[in-house]
Structures are given as C-alpha cells and as structure tokens.
Scaffold this active site. Structure first.
Site, mmCIF file in Angstrom:
data_model
loop_
_atom_site.group_PDB
_atom_site.id
_atom_site.type_symbol
_atom_site.label_atom_id
_atom_site.label_comp_id
_atom_site.label_asym_id
_atom_site.label_seq_id
_atom_site.Cartn_x
_atom_site.Cartn_y
_atom_site.Cartn_z
ATOM 1 N N GLU A 139 18.239 65.763 17.428
ATOM 2 C CA GLU A 139 17.793 66.556 16.266
ATOM 3 C C GLU A 139 16.278 66.674 16.220
ATOM 4 O O GLU A 139 15.548 65.685 16.363
ATOM 5 C CB GLU A 139 18.305 65.886 14.973
ATOM 6 C CG GLU A 139 17.825 66.617 13.722
ATOM 7 C CD GLU A 139 18.599 66.311 12.453
ATOM 8 O OE1 GLU A 139 19.614 65.580 12.512
ATOM 9 O OE2 GLU A 139 18.185 66.817 11.395
ATOM 10 N N GLU A 196 23.620 57.592 13.910
ATOM 11 C CA GLU A 196 22.190 57.761 14.193
ATOM 12 C C GLU A 196 21.683 56.459 14.817
ATOM 13 O O GLU A 196 21.794 55.404 14.192
ATOM 14 C CB GLU A 196 21.428 58.062 12.906
ATOM 15 C CG GLU A 196 21.818 59.393 12.289
ATOM 16 C CD GLU A 196 21.033 59.728 11.033
ATOM 17 O OE1 GLU A 196 20.018 59.051 10.747
ATOM 18 O OE2 GLU A 196 21.426 60.666 10.338
ATOM 19 N N LYS A 234 30.043 59.890 14.894
ATOM 20 C CA LYS A 234 28.620 60.068 15.213
ATOM 21 C C LYS A 234 27.812 59.017 14.449
ATOM 22 O O LYS A 234 28.098 58.752 13.277
ATOM 23 C CB LYS A 234 28.173 61.480 14.819
ATOM 24 C CG LYS A 234 26.689 61.729 15.028
ATOM 25 C CD LYS A 234 26.336 63.179 14.856
ATOM 26 C CE LYS A 234 26.027 63.611 13.452
ATOM 27 N NZ LYS A 234 24.947 62.921 12.760
HETATM 28 O O1 KIV Z 1 25.075 65.230 8.829
HETATM 29 C C1 KIV Z 1 24.856 66.274 9.443
HETATM 30 O O2 KIV Z 1 25.173 67.363 8.972
HETATM 31 C C2 KIV Z 1 24.188 66.183 10.730
HETATM 32 C C3 KIV Z 1 23.759 67.450 11.372
HETATM 33 C C4 KIV Z 1 22.534 67.970 10.710
HETATM 34 C C5 KIV Z 1 23.569 67.286 12.822
HETATM 35 O O3 KIV Z 1 23.996 65.126 11.240
#
Ligand code: KIV
Length: 287
Positions: free
Chosen positions: A202, A135, A133
């Site tokens: 988010e 951002e 993941k």
């Molecule tokens: O790092 C994390 O825990 C997150 C979640 C809040 C989606 O990105």
C-alpha cells in the site's frame, strides 16, 4: 456453464505468466454488493477493516471489532454463494466466484502468537474466507509462518499500514526514503520465506512497487497493489471510493461512478412520491 472459481492457485499461475492482464480486487462489506461484484467479474473481494469507516462510521480502521468483521465476512460469502449458484436464473456471463479475503483487525493478531493463529482460523471457519490479510513487518514472521503451516493462507500487507496511523498522526505513504524502501523490500522477502501465498503493498513509490513485484514474480506469488504503481499483479481499491460514495478519497483513486448523487436523486424522488401520496395502491401479497 459453471462459474469460474478464483483460487490462490489460479492467481499464482497468473503471477507467473509474463504479460498476463492484472487481476482486480475491491473491498466488499455486505452480501448485496458481493452479488453484483461477482457478476462484474471482480476476482478478489476483501472484507477490509476499512469497514470501520465505511460501514460503522468510525474515523480510523483501528476501531474495527473482530466479531463484526467476522460477521461481515460471512455475509459476503453468502452473497458470493447466491450470485454463483444457479437457482431460478443462471448467473450472467462474466460472473466469477471470487477469492474471499478477510482482514484481521487491530489487536486481533498482536497480543500473542496463539491468539493470532486462533483468530486467523476464525476467518476461515466462521467467516468462510479463503485467506486472511495482516498488516506486517518482519517482526510478525513467526506467527505468519505458523498460520501458513496450519493451513490458513496469509496475504502479507506491507508498505503503508493504516493500523499504525496513531504512530504518525494519520494515514501516510511509505517507502519514500532509501532506508524505508529497503526495509519494505526486506519485509516482502521475509513474508515470502514465511510461506505467504499472496502479498499486498500500500502507498509506496512506483519503483518500490516494481522491485517488490519482481521479487513476487520470481516466487510465483501474486502481489496486489493499492496506490503503488501499475506493475503489481493485481490492483485493489476501497469500493466506496470507486463508486463515488465517499466525500474525500486518496489521490490515486479512479472513480468510475457517482453513486452518491444517484442515491440522493433516488431518495429525493421517494421523498416527493410520499409527500404526494403516490406510493402505489396495490395490495400487499406475500411471495
Ligand atoms: O482494509 C482495507 O480496505 C484495506 C485496503 C485499503 C487494502 O486494507
């Protein structure tokens, strides 16, 4: 009975099925919790950079070191394997082998495309994650496309982006103005075009969550939401918030346990037992 394995493919099918029940996701930072979350049937485990706060005690997610997050991801993978592989006792009913998502920390994908792709790959090889993941906004499109093309599935995290908190002076919601909402919707389109098999959004208003869900449903790509309304295909929370282990949590958190108090009670009992020399007298034997 074989433990069902959650895959990107199975979640894509779910996203394309009208009326399907949303899937659940939680953050997870260690093997022990991973075992219990598998047994609870949680479909996606995210080794989030919130480990910076929840595990390492930092104030910001941007303090998360890449090598530590990789080691935590590998630990969660080992917990999943233990929970889902029948050894002495078969896994209880309802156990699943969740999809494992590793969170790329601050500066691990910002400096150059080559470094970003290499670090993303480390999550699959060293961390044994199923996907990463990041951002992102549209400026990350080409590196995200390269990762997806290289066979590193990317979940594009859009909306509020905690790694940019220094720009605003803290964590905040996103997409509250018309312009911001349009930009986030555009981020979603660009990330779908870049081949992302999953998106996460988010802290945006419900209407924007719905608009992005519609876009993702059309593309048969699952969207995970956090604080973004109930329309998303899946929902994620920070585990320590859910379990009542954090002293303060965001307003959208639904706490389902009060483990903080349970830990205090259990530890106080231990303190008393030790003080009374009631710790047990049986001789130590190895297994
Ligand atoms: O790092 C994390 O825990 C997150 C979640 C809040 C989606 O990105």
């Amino acid at each position: 009975m074989a433990v069902p394995r959650i895959t990107i493919g199975s979640l894509r099918k779910l996203a394309a099925t009208p009326g399907a029940a949303p899937f659940s996701s939680l953050t997870c930072y260690d093997a022990t919790m991973a075992r219990w979350l598998c047994r609870a049937g949680v479909q996606v485990l995210l080794v989030g950079d919130t480990a910076a706060e929840m595990v390492l005690g930092h104030q910001r997610t941007s303090d998360m070191p890449l090598d530590v997050l990789l080691a935590l991801t590998a630990g969660v993978r080992r917990g999943i394997t233990t929970a889902t592989t029948a050894t002495d006792a078969p896994p209880p009913d309802g156990t699943v082998a969740p999809l494992l998502m590793g969170d790329m920390p601050f500066l691990s994908y910002h400096l150059s495309e080559d470094e970003a792709v290499r670090n993303a790959g480390r999550f699959l090889t060293e961390g044994q994650a199923d996907l990463v993941k990041l951002e992102v906004d549209t400026t990350f499109a080409s590196r995200v496309e390269r990762m997806n093309r290289a066979g590193i599935p990317v979940c594009a995290h859009i909306g509020s982006r905690p790694q940019r908190a220094a720009m605003t002076g803290g964590y905040s919601s996103a997409g509250r103005t018309k312009e911001e909402a349009a930009a986030i919707l555009h981020d979603a389109k660009v990330m779908l075009d870049a081949g992302c098999p999953m998106l996460l959004i988010e802290a945006v208003p419900d209407e924007l969550g719905q608009a992005v869900t519609a876009l993702c449903t059309a593309a048969k790509v699952p969207l995970i939401g956090i604080g973004s309304g109930i329309s998303c295909h899946g929902q994620v929370l920070v585990l320590t918030d859910l379990l009542g282990l954090t002293d303060k949590s965001p307003s959208f958190v639904k706490r389902t346990a009060n483990l903080g108090s349970a830990v205090v009670d259990a530890a106080r009992q231990w303190v008393d037992l030790v003080a009374r020399r009631e710790v047990g007298n049986s001789p130590y034997t190895s297994r």
